[in-house]
Write an enzyme that holds these catalytic residues in place. Structure first.
Site, mmCIF file in Angstrom:
data_model
loop_
_atom_site.group_PDB
_atom_site.id
_atom_site.type_symbol
_atom_site.label_atom_id
_atom_site.label_comp_id
_atom_site.label_asym_id
_atom_site.label_seq_id
_atom_site.Cartn_x
_atom_site.Cartn_y
_atom_site.Cartn_z
ATOM 1 N N ASP A 1 0.859 -1.185 0.000
ATOM 2 C CA ASP A 1 0.000 0.000 0.000
ATOM 3 C C ASP A 1 0.900 1.241 0.000
ATOM 4 O OD1 ASP A 1 -1.925 -1.914 0.268
ATOM 5 O OD2 ASP A 1 -2.763 -1.135 2.149
ATOM 6 N N ASP B 1 -15.392 -3.487 -1.547
ATOM 7 C CA ASP B 1 -15.026 -3.330 -0.144
ATOM 8 C C ASP B 1 -16.307 -3.182 0.663
ATOM 9 O OD1 ASP B 1 -12.410 -3.223 -1.146
ATOM 10 O OD2 ASP B 1 -12.488 -1.039 -1.322
#
Length: 242
Positions: free
Chosen positions: A8, A130
């Site tokens: 990330d 998500d």
């Protein structure tokens, strides 16, 4: 089962968030390429990259430069999510050698555009779904919609046969080292024939083994390998991704 180690990116540096909270981040160093090479040396064949800045509308330039370097220096198959909302972003990112792009918010908000893009770039676009309490979260997880995650997956499948995968993340589990939401994954797997990538909370070797037994096509591992709770080479061995 394929194993996708996650990197990330925030301001060009490798970080991990807790439950997608930008205020709860851990920075793991200055150079994400070092981690890409480390995971490659441990046996990884592919990487899952996330542009956290682009996801929330910040300047993506430092992260995109990092992505270019990771692709160029490792030659690995990489998928990238975060801020992929239009044709320009798709063409730019595929142009630097990213193998697959993960479209999140735009898949919910612009399903016709996403389906058309899947047809124009077959096998190169995945939907990042998500979920928070089973509902789709958007805009870098800052907003929660009224659309059930399973309903979105089924709707996208009805629109296109060319979607590459669903990366399914339970936000409550992400970065919390508490194990995946196995029930939610099983429900999603039963609801659609789109290949599923399990994401969020994969923490122990037992978690990996259970996902294998569930016949998950792929799983993303993150914080557990950064913190040393699991060794990536052992995860890959259990998954059979050798």
């Amino acid at each position: 089962m394929e194993i996708w180690p996650a990197i990330d990116l925030r301001f060009g540096k490798p970080v991990r968030l807790r439950q997608g909270d930008y205020e709860q981040k851990t920075v793991f160093g200055d150079d994400p390429v070092e981690f890409a090479i480390r995971w490659q040396q441990a046996g990884a064949k592919q990487l899952h990259l996330v542009d956290l800045d682009a996801a929330r509308g910040d300047d993506p330039t430092p992260n995109r430069e990092a992505v270019k370097r990771i692709v160029a220096e490792t030659g690995m198959r990489c998928q990238l999510g975060g801020g992929v909302r239009d044709d320009a972003a798709i063409e730019l990112l595929l142009g630097v050698g990213v193998s697959r792009l993960v479209v999140g918010s735009a898949a919910l908000k612009q399903p016709d555009w996403f389906a058309d893009a899947c047809d124009r770039f077959p096998g190169q676009l995945a939907a990042g779904i998500d979920a928070r309490d089973g509902m789709v979260a958007t805009d870098g997880w800052l907003e929660t919609s009224s659309t059930p995650a399973i309903e979105l997956a089924q709707d996208l499948r009805s629109r296109t046969e060319n979607i590459a995968a669903i990366i399914y993340t339970d936000i409550a589990k992400d970065g919390m080292m508490s194990g995946p939401n196995f029930a939610g994954l099983a429900e999603m797997a039963a609801a659609t024939d789109i290949p599923l990538v399990a994401s969020g909370g994969v923490t122990t070797y037992e978690d990996v083994q259970k996902l294998v037994e569930m016949q998950m096509p792929a799983a993303i591992v993150g914080r557990s390998i950064y913190d040393g709770v699991m060794q990536l080479d052992e995860v890959i061995k259990i998954a059979g991704d050798v």
